[in-house]
Design a protein around this motif. Structure first.
Motif, short mmCIF file in Angstrom:
data_model
loop_
_atom_site.label_atom_id
_atom_site.label_comp_id
_atom_site.label_asym_id
_atom_site.label_seq_id
_atom_site.Cartn_x
_atom_site.Cartn_y
_atom_site.Cartn_z
N ASP A 8 0.84 -1.20 0.00
CA ASP A 8 0.00 0.00 0.00
C ASP A 8 0.88 1.26 0.00
O ASP A 8 1.85 1.34 0.75
N TYR A 9 0.52 2.23 -0.81
CA TYR A 9 1.22 3.53 -0.93
C TYR A 9 2.67 3.42 -0.46
O TYR A 9 3.11 4.15 0.41
N GLN A 13 4.32 5.06 2.73
CA GLN A 13 4.13 4.25 3.93
C GLN A 13 5.45 4.03 4.67
O GLN A 13 5.49 4.02 5.90
N THR A 44 4.45 9.31 -4.72
CA THR A 44 3.38 8.61 -3.99
C THR A 44 2.89 9.51 -2.86
O THR A 44 3.66 10.30 -2.34
N ASN A 46 0.20 9.41 0.78
CA ASN A 46 -0.61 8.54 1.63
C ASN A 46 -2.10 8.87 1.48
O ASN A 46 -2.48 9.79 0.77
N TYR A 47 -2.94 8.10 2.16
CA TYR A 47 -4.38 8.24 1.91
C TYR A 47 -4.98 9.58 2.33
O TYR A 47 -5.83 10.12 1.62
N ARG A 50 -4.45 11.63 -0.62
CA ARG A 50 -5.30 11.24 -1.74
C ARG A 50 -6.72 11.77 -1.56
O ARG A 50 -7.39 12.12 -2.52
N SER A 56 -0.22 10.53 -7.71
CA SER A 56 1.07 10.28 -8.36
C SER A 56 1.12 11.01 -9.70
O SER A 56 0.12 11.05 -10.42
#
Length: 348
Positions: A8-9, A13, A44, A46-47, A50, A56
């Motif tokens: 994940d990411y 991360q 990248t 993180n959430y 986003r 990205s």
DNA sequence: AATGATACTCGGC
DNA sequence: TTACGGCCGAGTATCATT
């Protein structure tokens, strides 16, 4: 059955884990080009980032406008750290499964008759030992596994049987399928296909004409639910390149050569470490319109990592400048067509 | 015309 | 609408050789 394991990411991360206090902040990993203060793109995010629309490939300056400065941090990529983490996770996966192919720095493909039992165990072990979460798709085909993983991320596990796999793929929007990007997706939409199943209505000859022999017939078969998947052989890297952005756009071959002399040692260091000699030298040019161009030569004999490339670089640059009038924004060097140096030692 | 090597672009991550 | 990195392999085009 196949597994697709996807971290994940990944880059963000890892940065998050290094700085636990930033956990709920926006963490964006950036490729700073150095041209101006914030030129470059997001690698990248993180959430939380986003959620604000940061993605990205987005320019860093655009991303910063979306993120409240007090709640966000923009970090440069630390490739070495990510490669190390990747190798560590690779070890965990290989210990648990027989047929494993690493597909990228943060993805693995696995074929295993016991995939359904193993998937949750691998997921747990990766998290326990690396502190990082991943998402895993399990399906009768590799394509189904990939799409399963992206559907359940982050931190998900999705197991698909033949029927649900078929449904997921045929009902999916065209550009959600790995292998169909922006260009192919737009072209398919222009032909009236929004979902994979719609492609079956397009004449196969038309598909081949539009997308070429390979992609055209792949799309046709895909739309009919025919996707045979085999795990590719694990392949050795076939080329190595280093590319950089110039402070200012230029057509001055002296400046271009100077930039190359910054980039070249790193690529050559790779050749040295891997004990490779090369036959093909390529210079990569990105012009001011952001289009990529290449010029290359292949030698009749392999050259050792420490051979001089001065004359050839100059020749390729001059050749390019003479046939393209545009200013150059980025330049790079690539070595390829390797031959293992094996037991041979370099000569002095 | 067929085959293989090389040159180059596309596009995914 | 534009902003915009740094990689890599896949695929196609083109050239050389037979």
């Amino acid at each position: 059955m196949y597994l697709h394991i996807d971290m994940d990411y990944f880059f963000a991360q890892i940065e998050e884990k290094r700085r636990p206090m930033l956990k709920d902040k926006i963490i964006a990993v950036c490729v700073f080009s150095g041209r101006t203060e914030d030129s470059g793109v997001i690698s990248t995010v993180n959430y939380p980032g986003r959620a604000l629309g940061i993605k990205s490939g987005m320019p860093i300056a655009t991303a910063k406008k979306k993120a409240p400065p007090a709640d966000s941090i923009f970090l440069p990529v630390d490739r070495e750290a990510y490669t190390q983490a990747s190798m560590f996770i690779d070890g965990i996966i290989r210990k648990g499964c027989d047929k494993v192919v690493q597909a990228s720095i943060d993805e693995w493909h696995v074929e295993d008759s016991d995939a359904i039992q193993k998937a949750p165990k691998i997921k747990e072990e990766i998290e326990k030992k690396s502190g990082l979460t991943c998402s895993i798709g399990v399906a009768p085909s590799l394509l189904g596994a990939k799409m399963g993983a992206s559907k359940c991320k982050p931190d998900g596990l999705l197991i698909l049987d033949k029927e649900s796999e078929e449904k997921l793929i045929s009902g999916s929007d065209v550009e959600k399928v790995p292998g169909i990007g922006k260009k192919t997706g737009e072209a398919l939409r222009a032909l009236g296909a929004l979902k994979i199943q719609d492609i079956s209505k397009i004449d196969p000859g038309n598909l081949v004409e539009t997308f070429g022999r390979k992609t055209g017939s792949w799309l046709h078969e895909l739309s009919l639910g025919e996707y045979k998947s085999e795990l590719g052989e694990e392949k050795e890297q076939e080329e190595v390149s280093r590319i950089g952005t110039l402070k200012m756009k230029t057509r001055d071959s002296y400046i271009l050569l100077e930039k190359l002399s910054d980039l070249e040692p790193e690529a050559k260091e790779w050749l040295m470490e891997k004990k490779k000699s090369y036959k093909t030298l390529t210079i990569i040019f990105i012009t001011e319109d952001l289009r990529t161009h290449t010029k290359s030569t292949t030698f009749s004999h392999p050259l050792p990592w420490n051979s001089s490339t001065e004359a050839e670089k100059k020749k390729l640059i001059e050749e390019f400048l003479s046939e393209n009038p545009m200013m150059i924004r980025r330049i790079g060097i690539r070595f390829g067509n390797f031959l293992d140096l094996g037991g041979q030692t370099t000569l002095f």
